[in-house]
Scaffold this active site. Structure first.
Site, PDB file in Angstrom:
ATOM      1  N   HIS A 128      24.226  34.307  71.544  1.00 37.56           N
ATOM      2  CA  HIS A 128      25.059  35.154  70.680  1.00 37.56           C
ATOM      3  C   HIS A 128      26.286  34.373  70.202  1.00 37.56           C
ATOM      4  O   HIS A 128      27.427  34.747  70.485  1.00 37.56           O
ATOM      5  CB  HIS A 128      25.490  36.417  71.438  1.00 37.56           C
ATOM      6  CG  HIS A 128      25.091  37.684  70.754  1.00 37.56           C
ATOM      7  ND1 HIS A 128      23.776  38.042  70.553  1.00 37.56           N
ATOM      8  CD2 HIS A 128      25.843  38.683  70.186  1.00 37.56           C
ATOM      9  CE1 HIS A 128      23.734  39.209  69.924  1.00 37.56           C
ATOM     10  NE2 HIS A 128      24.964  39.615  69.680  1.00 37.56           N
TER      11      HIS A 128
ATOM     12  N   ASP B 236      29.595  38.053  64.379  1.00 36.85           N
ATOM     13  CA  ASP B 236      28.780  39.105  63.785  1.00 36.85           C
ATOM     14  C   ASP B 236      27.598  38.457  63.076  1.00 36.85           C
ATOM     15  O   ASP B 236      27.692  37.323  62.616  1.00 36.85           O
ATOM     16  CB  ASP B 236      29.612  39.917  62.779  1.00 36.85           C
ATOM     17  CG  ASP B 236      28.827  41.079  62.196  1.00 36.85           C
ATOM     18  OD1 ASP B 236      28.255  41.847  62.979  1.00 36.85           O
ATOM     19  OD2 ASP B 236      28.771  41.203  60.955  1.00 36.85           O
TER      20      ASP B 236
END
Length: 453
Positions: free
Chosen positions: A273, A277
């Site tokens: 991750h 975003d």
């Protein structure tokens, strides 16, 4: 039962259990290096002791106080009958054939399962080429355009977003370029910039803060289901992931299957991750990148994998949670006044080593459906649409765009021309006989075909 010794348990694990590189590294860090040296010295030419030695130095990055192994027959690090393996590199020091999918910096594992063996044997890439080969270039180009739009729309819908058409098209163009540039930090930043568009509120590139997925309680405190890698670990982990991709994409007959490679890279990315975003959409874009780079996907086309993932959203989420949820017990964190989270312990290894078998099976099934169902169905629909348009325009002269609308209106209304459409110009000029004739044309042409949204 294994002997109640370190050697006994390691020997049993490497012979009889699914390998867990994270657990193996934790064991090596918990015992004195002398204990591993003693195992090797006791049987310096043994296959087991050399594999333990190889894994110790590969996973910990530490050198044991041992001379290089004697000249004996090399053994594979992973049993290729049990695991999908990478291009072999010979480790002279250990007399071990390094066939891992990655390195000590990041290494996924995929077990050989009956499902994966069966899916690989289908040879889906050849099936896709055969489907396209029987179709005219014009129809293929249009099918590619529709499939690209469907994938782009689905990728946003998975995230709960319905972006405007221009954003969909911009992202679609980025996906269509997949595989044309090497996968590295520059390429990921480029794709992220295209995805974000306006970077005033969302920074482009690797994040400098923590990130989590989950809910918030009534006090707006985070309740994370998943926490990404610490920001200080992101660069090294992503560098290792890109190096893993480079290791797997080298053209050779022993290459890892392209879909398996896509799984380990795309899911490795979303577990790290690395972005503030857009991680989910870029993760799915990386699937297209690998499949295009490995020439699994026909040139100029993408398989709408995101559409199938959206249809199987519960299975998709379960595959993600199956890996990430068990790791939450080993992540110490605290809530920040900003509403974000801060990780308090060293968690880098949680993202370095992962078993990607379940994820690979899921992705392969999605790819199978796109090739065996979505692609032929789209091509069949376009062929029938062309046939219906020719028949309509032979019967009643009208613009192409209006003929396309007629087909859509009738098919969306269960074979009947909707009255509210007939009452609008210019279709209101049609007679009842002409309307009936148009309905017959469309219904005859599409008779027996599956419904296309």
């Amino acid at each position: 039962m294994p002997e109640e010794t370190l050697e006994g348990h390691l020997n049993f694990a490497l012979r009889h259990e699914n390998i867990d590189l994270l657990l193996l590294k934790r064991v090596f860090e918990a015992v004195p290096s002398q204990a591993i040296e003693d195992i090797v010295k006791a049987t310096p030419t043994g296959a087991f002791s050399r594999r333990v030695w190889f894994f110790y130095e590969t996973l910990t990055g530490k050198m044991l106080a041992l001379d290089d192994a004697q000249s004996v027959t090399a053994v594979p690090a992973l049993d290729p009958k049990l695991y999908f393996t990478g291009k072999e590199k010979f480790s002279q020091r250990h007399r071990v054939r390094d066939n891992l999918l990655g390195t000590g910096a990041l290494c996924p594992v995929i077990r050989r399962t009956e499902k994966l063996e069966r899916l690989i044997a289908v040879d889906l890439a050849s099936k896709a080429q055969a489907t396209i080969g029987k179709t005219g270039g014009h129809v293929v180009a249009r099918a590619a355009s529709f499939l690209l739009l469907a994938d782009s729309r689905a990728s946003f819908e998975i995230e709960g977003e319905r972006p405007p058409v221009n954003r969909l098209e911009r992202w679609g163009r980025a996906v269509l370029e997949a595989g044309k540039r090497p996968l590295n930090q520059t390429e990921i930043y480029r794709l992220h910039r295209i995805l974000i568009g306006d970077d005033r509120l969302t920074p482009v590139g690797y994040r400098e803060e923590g990130v989590f997925l989950g809910e918030r309680d009534h006090q707006n405190e985070p309740v994370p289901e998943f926490i990404g890698a610490r920001p200080e670990d992101v660069f090294d982990l992503m560098t290792a992931l890109n190096e893993c991709n480079n290791r797997l994409r080298i053209s050779d007959r022993d290459d890892v299957d392209p879909v398996l490679q896509a799984a380990v890279i795309a899911f490795g990315f979303v577990y790290i991750h690395p972005l503030a975003d857009g991680n989910g959409r870029l993760h799915r874009c990386l699937i297209h990148h690998v499949l295009a780079e490995r020439k699994f996907t026909p040139a100029g086309m993408i398989f709408p994998v995101s559409s199938v993932m959206l249809d199987r959203i519960d299975d998709y989420r379960e595959a993600l949670r199956g890996h990430s949820a068990p790791l939450m017990d080993y992540i110490k964190w605290r809530a920040l006044p900003s509403g974000n989270v801060e990780v308090l312990n060293d968690t880098a290894d949680l993202y370095r080593f992962y078993d990607c078998t379940t994820e690979a099976e899921f992705l392969y099934e999605c790819v199978q459906k796109t090739i065996e169902e979505n692609l032929p169905r789209e091509i069949e629909y376009l062929k029938r649409q062309d046939e219906a348009m020719r028949a309509i325009m032979n019967a009643i002269e009208m613009p192409d765009s209006l003929a396309q609308q007629v087909i859509i209106f009738i098919r969306q209304n269960d074979g009947k021309f909707p009255k509210r459409r007939r009452d609008r110009e210019p279709l209101s000029k049609l007679t009842e006989e002409e309307v009936a004739m148009l309905e017959d044309i469309v219904n005859d042409v599409f008779s027996g075909s599956c419904h296309i949204n």
